[in-house]
Motif scaffolding. Structure first.
Motif, PDB file in Angstrom:
ATOM      1  N   GLY A 159       0.679  -1.206   0.029  1.00 33.26           N
ATOM      2  CA  GLY A 159       0.144  -0.035  -0.075  1.00 33.26           C
ATOM      3  C   GLY A 159       0.733   1.111  -0.057  1.00 33.26           C
ATOM      4  N   ASP A 160       2.266   1.203  -0.245  1.00 37.50           N
ATOM      5  CA  ASP A 160       2.954   2.553  -0.267  1.00 37.50           C
ATOM      6  C   ASP A 160       3.049   2.750  -1.569  1.00 37.50           C
ATOM      7  OD1 ASP A 160       4.527   0.101  -0.625  1.00 37.50           O
ATOM      8  OD2 ASP A 160       6.241   1.206  -0.747  1.00 37.50           O
ATOM      9  N   LYS A 161       2.873   2.113  -2.653  1.00 41.65           N
ATOM     10  CA  LYS A 161       2.983   2.628  -4.133  1.00 41.65           C
ATOM     11  C   LYS A 161       1.706   2.993  -4.626  1.00 41.65           C
ATOM     12  CE  LYS A 161       7.388   0.056  -4.803  1.00 41.65           C
ATOM     13  NZ  LYS A 161       7.423  -0.384  -3.113  1.00 41.65           N
ATOM     14  N   GLU A 162       0.785   2.563  -4.660  1.00 46.49           N
ATOM     15  CA  GLU A 162      -0.805   2.580  -5.413  1.00 46.49           C
ATOM     16  C   GLU A 162      -1.471   3.591  -4.438  1.00 46.49           C
ATOM     17  OE1 GLU A 162       0.252  -2.015  -5.115  1.00 46.49           O
ATOM     18  OE2 GLU A 162       0.121  -0.311  -3.689  1.00 46.49           O
ATOM     19  N   LYS A 163      -2.116   4.336  -5.594  1.00 42.23           N
ATOM     20  CA  LYS A 163      -3.273   5.052  -4.719  1.00 42.23           C
ATOM     21  C   LYS A 163      -4.360   4.199  -4.370  1.00 42.23           C
ATOM     22  CE  LYS A 163      -1.789   9.345  -7.261  1.00 42.23           C
ATOM     23  NZ  LYS A 163      -2.130  10.329  -8.302  1.00 42.23           N
ATOM     24  N   PRO A 164      -5.054   4.512  -3.248  1.00 44.06           N
ATOM     25  CA  PRO A 164      -6.320   3.634  -2.845  1.00 44.06           C
ATOM     26  C   PRO A 164      -7.213   3.500  -3.999  1.00 44.06           C
ATOM     27  CG  PRO A 164      -5.143   4.722  -0.957  1.00 44.06           C
ATOM     28  CD  PRO A 164      -4.645   5.387  -2.110  1.00 44.06           C
ATOM     29  N   ALA A 165      -7.685   4.733  -4.354  1.00 41.43           N
ATOM     30  CA  ALA A 165      -8.660   5.045  -5.335  1.00 41.43           C
ATOM     31  C   ALA A 165      -8.442   4.087  -6.651  1.00 41.43           C
ATOM     32  CB  ALA A 165      -9.241   6.635  -5.668  1.00 41.43           C
ATOM     33  N   GLU A 166      -7.358   4.077  -6.938  1.00 38.61           N
ATOM     34  CA  GLU A 166      -6.866   3.478  -8.085  1.00 38.61           C
ATOM     35  C   GLU A 166      -6.847   1.832  -8.341  1.00 38.61           C
ATOM     36  OE1 GLU A 166      -3.611   5.049  -9.631  1.00 38.61           O
ATOM     37  OE2 GLU A 166      -4.306   6.926 -10.062  1.00 38.61           O
ATOM     38  N   MET A 167      -6.709   1.346  -6.867  1.00 40.54           N
ATOM     39  CA  MET A 167      -6.692  -0.056  -6.722  1.00 40.54           C
ATOM     40  C   MET A 167      -7.852  -1.053  -7.423  1.00 40.54           C
ATOM     41  SD  MET A 167      -5.081  -0.505  -2.866  1.00 40.54           S
ATOM     42  CE  MET A 167      -3.620   0.219  -2.408  1.00 40.54           C
ATOM     43  N   PRO A 168      -9.166  -0.540  -7.190  1.00 40.39           N
ATOM     44  CA  PRO A 168     -10.001  -1.589  -8.040  1.00 40.39           C
ATOM     45  C   PRO A 168      -9.836  -1.587  -9.331  1.00 40.39           C
ATOM     46  CG  PRO A 168     -11.100  -0.101  -6.246  1.00 40.39           C
ATOM     47  CD  PRO A 168      -9.775   0.239  -6.357  1.00 40.39           C
ATOM     48  N   LEU A 169      -9.544  -0.627 -10.062  1.00 42.54           N
ATOM     49  CA  LEU A 169      -8.985  -0.708 -11.534  1.00 42.54           C
ATOM     50  C   LEU A 169      -7.713  -1.602 -11.674  1.00 42.54           C
ATOM     51  CD1 LEU A 169      -9.552  -0.024 -14.427  1.00 42.54           C
ATOM     52  CD2 LEU A 169      -8.350   2.162 -13.985  1.00 42.54           C
ATOM     53  N   ILE A 170      -6.814  -1.446 -10.634  1.00 42.90           N
ATOM     54  CA  ILE A 170      -5.544  -2.348 -11.019  1.00 42.90           C
ATOM     55  C   ILE A 170      -6.121  -3.553 -10.873  1.00 42.90           C
ATOM     56  CG2 ILE A 170      -3.647  -3.092  -9.627  1.00 42.90           C
ATOM     57  CD1 ILE A 170      -3.177  -0.167  -8.748  1.00 42.90           C
ATOM     58  N   MET A 171      -6.974  -4.142  -9.860  1.00 37.85           N
ATOM     59  CA  MET A 171      -7.499  -5.480  -9.589  1.00 37.85           C
ATOM     60  C   MET A 171      -8.220  -6.001 -10.801  1.00 37.85           C
ATOM     61  SD  MET A 171      -9.218  -5.000  -5.901  1.00 37.85           S
ATOM     62  CE  MET A 171      -9.740  -6.462  -5.631  1.00 37.85           C
ATOM     63  N   ALA A 172      -9.261  -5.067 -11.305  1.00 39.01           N
ATOM     64  CA  ALA A 172      -9.695  -5.263 -12.727  1.00 39.01           C
ATOM     65  C   ALA A 172      -8.799  -5.689 -13.816  1.00 39.01           C
ATOM     66  CB  ALA A 172     -10.859  -4.625 -13.053  1.00 39.01           C
ATOM     67  N   THR A 173      -7.732  -4.995 -13.816  1.00 36.97           N
ATOM     68  CA  THR A 173      -6.686  -4.921 -15.097  1.00 36.97           C
ATOM     69  C   THR A 173      -5.960  -6.151 -14.903  1.00 36.97           C
ATOM     70  OG1 THR A 173      -6.823  -2.459 -15.207  1.00 36.97           O
ATOM     71  CG2 THR A 173      -4.919  -3.619 -16.375  1.00 36.97           C
ATOM     72  N   GLU A 174      -5.411  -6.354 -13.797  1.00 34.76           N
ATOM     73  CA  GLU A 174      -4.402  -7.389 -13.731  1.00 34.76           C
ATOM     74  C   GLU A 174      -5.115  -8.717 -13.570  1.00 34.76           C
ATOM     75  OE1 GLU A 174      -0.769  -5.241 -11.171  1.00 34.76           O
ATOM     76  OE2 GLU A 174      -1.996  -6.384 -10.129  1.00 34.76           O
ATOM     77  N   HIS A 175      -6.415  -8.858 -13.141  1.00 34.90           N
ATOM     78  CA  HIS A 175      -6.852 -10.253 -13.097  1.00 34.90           C
ATOM     79  C   HIS A 175      -8.409 -10.051 -13.564  1.00 34.90           C
ATOM     80  CE1 HIS A 175      -3.812 -12.810 -11.516  1.00 34.90           C
ATOM     81  NE2 HIS A 175      -3.321 -12.017 -10.898  1.00 34.90           N
ATOM     82  N   PRO A 176      -8.714  -9.789 -14.914  1.00 35.49           N
ATOM     83  CA  PRO A 176      -9.938  -9.576 -15.386  1.00 35.49           C
ATOM     84  C   PRO A 176     -10.791 -10.749 -15.277  1.00 35.49           C
ATOM     85  CG  PRO A 176      -8.530  -9.734 -17.291  1.00 35.49           C
ATOM     86  CD  PRO A 176      -7.722  -9.763 -15.915  1.00 35.49           C
ATOM     87  N   GLU A 177     -10.478 -11.892 -15.290  1.00 37.91           N
ATOM     88  CA  GLU A 177     -11.330 -13.171 -15.440  1.00 37.91           C
ATOM     89  C   GLU A 177     -11.723 -13.290 -13.826  1.00 37.91           C
ATOM     90  OE1 GLU A 177      -9.658 -16.298 -17.152  1.00 37.91           O
ATOM     91  OE2 GLU A 177      -9.717 -15.541 -19.247  1.00 37.91           O
ATOM     92  N   MET A 178     -11.012 -13.158 -12.705  1.00 32.64           N
ATOM     93  CA  MET A 178     -11.280 -13.306 -11.481  1.00 32.64           C
ATOM     94  C   MET A 178     -12.077 -12.185 -11.042  1.00 32.64           C
ATOM     95  SD  MET A 178      -8.881 -13.230  -8.056  1.00 32.64           S
ATOM     96  CE  MET A 178      -7.412 -14.331  -8.661  1.00 32.64           C
ATOM     97  N   PHE A 179     -11.821 -11.097 -11.498  1.00 31.26           N
ATOM     98  CA  PHE A 179     -12.839  -9.925 -11.140  1.00 31.26           C
ATOM     99  C   PHE A 179     -14.230 -10.105 -11.890  1.00 31.26           C
ATOM    100  CE2 PHE A 179     -14.358  -5.607 -11.356  1.00 31.26           C
ATOM    101  CZ  PHE A 179     -13.949  -4.985 -10.459  1.00 31.26           C
TER     102      PHE A 179
END
Length: 249
Positions: A159-179
Protein backbone atom coordinates in the motif's frame (compact mmCIF):
# COMPACT_ATOMS: atom_id res chain seq x y z
CA UNK A 1 -21.80 -22.09 12.04
CA UNK A 2 -21.80 -25.02 9.61
CA UNK A 3 -21.02 -22.89 6.56
CA UNK A 4 -17.34 -23.15 5.59
CA UNK A 5 -15.23 -20.02 5.65
CA UNK A 6 -11.69 -18.78 5.12
CA UNK A 7 -10.19 -17.14 8.19
CA UNK A 8 -7.60 -14.50 7.29
CA UNK A 9 -5.18 -13.82 10.14
CA UNK A 10 -3.37 -10.67 9.10
CA UNK A 11 -0.67 -9.03 11.25
CA UNK A 12 1.20 -6.64 8.95
CA UNK A 13 4.13 -4.38 9.83
CA UNK A 14 5.57 -6.16 12.85
CA UNK A 15 9.01 -4.71 11.89
CA UNK A 16 10.95 -7.60 13.41
CA UNK A 17 14.24 -6.26 14.77
CA UNK A 18 13.14 -2.65 15.19
CA UNK A 19 14.56 -0.78 18.20
CA UNK A 20 11.46 0.03 20.23
CA UNK A 21 12.46 -0.92 23.77
CA UNK A 22 10.82 -4.30 23.25
CA UNK A 23 13.04 -7.40 22.99
CA UNK A 24 12.73 -9.85 20.12
CA UNK A 25 11.42 -12.42 22.59
CA UNK A 26 8.65 -10.03 23.68
CA UNK A 27 7.75 -9.30 20.06
CA UNK A 28 7.56 -13.01 19.30
CA UNK A 29 5.40 -13.63 22.35
CA UNK A 30 3.03 -10.81 21.35
CA UNK A 31 2.79 -12.14 17.80
CA UNK A 32 2.07 -15.72 18.85
CA UNK A 33 -0.39 -14.69 21.59
CA UNK A 34 -2.33 -12.64 19.01
CA UNK A 35 -2.50 -15.57 16.59
CA UNK A 36 -3.59 -17.93 19.36
CA UNK A 37 -6.21 -15.52 20.71
CA UNK A 38 -7.68 -14.91 17.25
CA UNK A 39 -7.96 -18.67 16.69
CA UNK A 40 -9.57 -19.11 20.10
CA UNK A 41 -12.13 -16.41 19.37
CA UNK A 42 -13.05 -18.17 16.10
CA UNK A 43 -14.06 -21.38 17.88
CA UNK A 44 -17.62 -21.15 16.53
CA UNK A 45 -16.55 -20.92 12.89
CA UNK A 46 -16.22 -23.78 10.42
CA UNK A 47 -12.77 -22.81 9.14
CA UNK A 48 -12.04 -24.48 5.83
CA UNK A 49 -8.67 -22.76 5.42
CA UNK A 50 -6.45 -20.25 7.17
CA UNK A 51 -5.20 -17.39 5.02
CA UNK A 52 -1.95 -16.01 6.44
CA UNK A 53 -0.47 -12.93 4.73
CA UNK A 54 3.09 -12.41 5.97
CA UNK A 55 5.62 -9.67 5.35
CA UNK A 56 4.28 -6.16 4.81
CA UNK A 57 7.42 -4.91 6.58
CA UNK A 58 7.78 -8.15 8.47
CA UNK A 59 11.41 -7.15 9.00
CA UNK A 60 12.51 -3.62 9.84
CA UNK A 61 15.41 -3.25 7.42
CA UNK A 62 17.12 -4.82 4.44
CA UNK A 63 19.77 -6.27 6.73
CA UNK A 64 23.45 -5.40 6.73
CA UNK A 65 22.66 -2.00 5.22
CA UNK A 66 20.62 -1.08 8.35
CA UNK A 67 18.26 0.85 6.12
CA UNK A 68 14.95 0.53 4.29
CA UNK A 69 14.91 -0.59 0.67
CA UNK A 70 15.24 3.03 -0.50
CA UNK A 71 18.02 3.76 1.99
CA UNK A 72 16.38 5.45 5.00
CA UNK A 73 18.61 4.60 8.01
CA UNK A 74 17.13 2.23 10.62
CA UNK A 75 18.13 1.13 14.11
CA UNK A 76 17.83 -2.61 14.73
CA UNK A 77 18.34 -4.43 18.02
CA UNK A 78 20.18 -7.45 16.59
CA UNK A 79 22.51 -8.54 13.84
CA UNK A 80 20.96 -8.81 10.38
CA UNK A 81 21.51 -12.57 10.26
CA UNK A 82 19.71 -13.05 13.57
CA UNK A 83 16.73 -10.91 12.54
CA UNK A 84 16.35 -12.74 9.24
CA UNK A 85 16.48 -16.17 10.84
CA UNK A 86 14.34 -15.07 13.78
CA UNK A 87 11.62 -13.72 11.51
CA UNK A 88 11.15 -16.75 9.27
CA UNK A 89 11.30 -19.09 12.22
CA UNK A 90 8.55 -17.07 13.92
CA UNK A 91 6.39 -17.46 10.83
CA UNK A 92 7.05 -21.21 10.88
CA UNK A 93 5.88 -21.34 14.51
CA UNK A 94 2.61 -19.67 13.56
CA UNK A 95 2.08 -21.84 10.48
CA UNK A 96 2.81 -25.05 12.40
CA UNK A 97 0.22 -24.12 15.00
CA UNK A 98 -2.45 -23.19 12.47
CA UNK A 99 -2.00 -26.23 10.24
CA UNK A 100 -3.01 -28.50 13.13
CA UNK A 101 -6.53 -27.07 12.80
CA UNK A 102 -6.93 -26.44 9.05
CA UNK A 103 -4.81 -26.09 5.89
CA UNK A 104 -2.84 -22.84 5.66
CA UNK A 105 -2.29 -20.67 2.57
CA UNK A 106 0.61 -18.26 3.08
CA UNK A 107 0.86 -15.10 0.99
CA UNK A 108 4.20 -13.29 0.98
CA UNK A 109 4.01 -9.50 0.64
CA UNK A 110 7.14 -7.35 0.42
CA UNK A 111 7.11 -3.98 2.17
CA UNK A 112 9.07 -0.78 1.77
CA UNK A 113 11.42 -1.74 4.63
CA UNK A 114 12.10 -5.35 3.56
CA UNK A 115 11.32 -5.58 -0.15
CA UNK A 116 14.29 -7.85 -0.90
CA UNK A 117 14.59 -9.79 2.33
CA UNK A 118 10.91 -10.68 2.41
CA UNK A 119 11.27 -12.45 -0.93
CA UNK A 120 14.22 -14.42 0.44
CA UNK A 121 12.26 -15.31 3.59
CA UNK A 122 9.32 -16.39 1.42
CA UNK A 123 11.53 -18.81 -0.49
CA UNK A 124 12.92 -20.24 2.77
CA UNK A 125 9.39 -20.84 4.07
CA UNK A 126 8.28 -22.28 0.73
CA UNK A 127 11.16 -24.74 0.82
CA UNK A 128 10.52 -25.57 4.46
CA UNK A 129 7.00 -26.75 3.63
CA UNK A 130 7.76 -28.44 0.33
CA UNK A 131 5.66 -31.58 0.17
CA UNK A 132 3.45 -30.56 3.11
CA UNK A 133 -0.12 -31.05 1.91
CA UNK A 134 -1.45 -28.72 4.64
CA UNK A 135 0.62 -25.66 3.68
CA UNK A 136 0.83 -23.71 0.42
CA UNK A 137 3.02 -20.64 -0.07
CA UNK A 138 2.51 -17.88 -2.65
CA UNK A 139 5.92 -16.27 -3.12
CA UNK A 140 5.50 -15.48 -6.80
CA UNK A 141 7.38 -12.57 -8.37
CA UNK A 142 4.41 -10.20 -8.60
CA UNK A 143 4.31 -7.28 -6.19
CA UNK A 144 0.56 -7.66 -5.68
CA UNK A 145 -0.84 -11.05 -4.73
CA UNK A 146 -4.41 -12.28 -5.25
CA UNK A 147 -6.58 -14.87 -3.54
CA UNK A 148 -9.90 -16.24 -4.80
CA UNK A 149 -12.33 -18.07 -2.56
CA UNK A 150 -15.86 -18.77 -3.74
CA UNK A 151 -17.29 -15.39 -4.71
CA UNK A 152 -14.44 -13.47 -3.07
CA UNK A 153 -11.46 -11.73 -4.66
CA UNK A 154 -8.81 -10.28 -2.35
CA UNK A 155 -5.80 -8.29 -3.46
CA UNK A 156 -2.83 -8.04 -1.08
CA UNK A 157 -0.31 -5.23 -1.41
CA UNK A 158 1.76 -3.21 1.03
CA UNK A 159 0.00 0.00 0.00
CA UNK A 160 2.96 2.37 -0.19
CA UNK A 161 2.98 2.73 -3.99
CA UNK A 162 -0.56 2.53 -5.35
CA UNK A 163 -3.21 5.18 -4.80
CA UNK A 164 -6.12 3.61 -2.89
CA UNK A 165 -8.74 4.96 -5.31
CA UNK A 166 -6.93 3.26 -8.20
CA UNK A 167 -6.71 -0.18 -6.59
CA UNK A 168 -10.09 -1.43 -7.89
CA UNK A 169 -9.06 -0.66 -11.46
CA UNK A 170 -5.68 -2.33 -10.86
CA UNK A 171 -7.52 -5.44 -9.68
CA UNK A 172 -9.75 -5.49 -12.74
CA UNK A 173 -6.82 -4.91 -15.09
CA UNK A 174 -4.41 -7.46 -13.62
CA UNK A 175 -6.94 -10.28 -13.15
CA UNK A 176 -10.01 -9.54 -15.30
CA UNK A 177 -11.35 -13.10 -15.28
CA UNK A 178 -11.17 -13.41 -11.49
CA UNK A 179 -12.69 -9.94 -11.20
CA UNK A 180 -15.62 -11.05 -13.37
CA UNK A 181 -16.16 -14.30 -11.46
CA UNK A 182 -16.25 -12.70 -8.04
CA UNK A 183 -19.06 -10.68 -6.53
CA UNK A 184 -17.14 -9.51 -3.43
CA UNK A 185 -13.82 -7.73 -3.88
CA UNK A 186 -11.41 -6.08 -1.45
CA UNK A 187 -7.82 -4.88 -1.25
CA UNK A 188 -5.91 -5.42 2.01
CA UNK A 189 -2.87 -3.26 2.75
CA UNK A 190 -0.38 -2.57 5.54
CA UNK A 191 2.08 0.33 5.72
CA UNK A 192 0.06 2.86 7.75
CA UNK A 193 0.05 0.94 11.08
CA UNK A 194 -3.58 1.93 11.64
CA UNK A 195 -7.02 0.91 10.46
CA UNK A 196 -8.46 2.83 7.53
CA UNK A 197 -11.28 1.68 5.25
CA UNK A 198 -12.54 3.37 2.10
CA UNK A 199 -14.94 2.12 -0.55
CA UNK A 200 -14.61 2.84 -4.25
CA UNK A 201 -17.51 1.76 -6.45
CA UNK A 202 -18.39 -1.08 -4.11
CA UNK A 203 -14.81 -2.29 -3.58
CA UNK A 204 -13.32 -1.78 -0.12
CA UNK A 205 -9.67 -0.89 0.40
CA UNK A 206 -8.56 -1.77 3.93
CA UNK A 207 -5.39 -0.58 5.59
CA UNK A 208 -4.87 -2.94 8.52
CA UNK A 209 -3.52 -2.07 11.98
CA UNK A 210 -0.21 -3.28 13.42
CA UNK A 211 1.00 -4.69 16.73
CA UNK A 212 4.35 -2.88 16.35
CA UNK A 213 5.31 -0.41 19.07
CA UNK A 214 6.84 2.95 18.23
CA UNK A 215 10.54 3.69 18.00
CA UNK A 216 12.05 6.96 19.27
CA UNK A 217 11.57 8.77 15.93
CA UNK A 218 7.84 7.98 15.73
CA UNK A 219 7.38 8.92 19.39
CA UNK A 220 9.16 12.21 18.77
CA UNK A 221 6.87 12.94 15.83
CA UNK A 222 3.82 12.29 18.00
CA UNK A 223 2.56 9.33 15.95
CA UNK A 224 0.36 6.96 17.90
CA UNK A 225 -2.00 4.13 16.96
CA UNK A 226 -3.71 1.31 18.83
CA UNK A 227 -1.63 -1.89 18.71
CA UNK A 228 -4.16 -4.29 17.25
CA UNK A 229 -4.33 -7.60 15.39
CA UNK A 230 -7.29 -8.61 13.27
CA UNK A 231 -8.63 -11.77 11.63
CA UNK A 232 -11.12 -11.46 8.79
CA UNK A 233 -13.96 -13.86 8.02
CA UNK A 234 -14.79 -14.77 4.40
CA UNK A 235 -17.92 -16.75 3.56
CA UNK A 236 -17.69 -18.70 0.32
CA UNK A 237 -21.09 -17.46 -0.87
CA UNK A 238 -21.90 -14.38 1.24
CA UNK A 239 -18.57 -12.59 1.03
CA UNK A 240 -16.89 -10.63 3.78
CA UNK A 241 -18.63 -11.12 7.13
CA UNK A 242 -16.55 -9.08 9.54
CA UNK A 243 -13.50 -9.52 11.72
CA UNK A 244 -12.35 -10.53 15.17
CA UNK A 245 -9.76 -8.49 17.02
CA UNK A 246 -7.22 -8.64 19.80
CA UNK A 247 -5.36 -5.72 21.35
CA UNK A 248 -1.85 -5.49 22.77
CA UNK A 249 -1.96 -3.92 26.24
Amino acid sequence: NNDPCVYEISLPDIHYGKMTGETLEQLEENFMSCVQDLVKKAAGLNIEKFLLPIGNDGMNSEGMRQATTKGTPQQDVADWKDTFRGYWRLMVRAIDELKQKAPVHVIVISGNHDYERMFYAGDVISGWYKGDKNVTVDNTLEQRKYFEYGKNMIMFTHGDKEKPAEMPLIMATEHPEMFARCEFREAHCGHLHKEMVNEYRGIKVRFLPSICSNDSWHKGMGYEARRTAQAHIWSKTRGYEGYLQTNIK
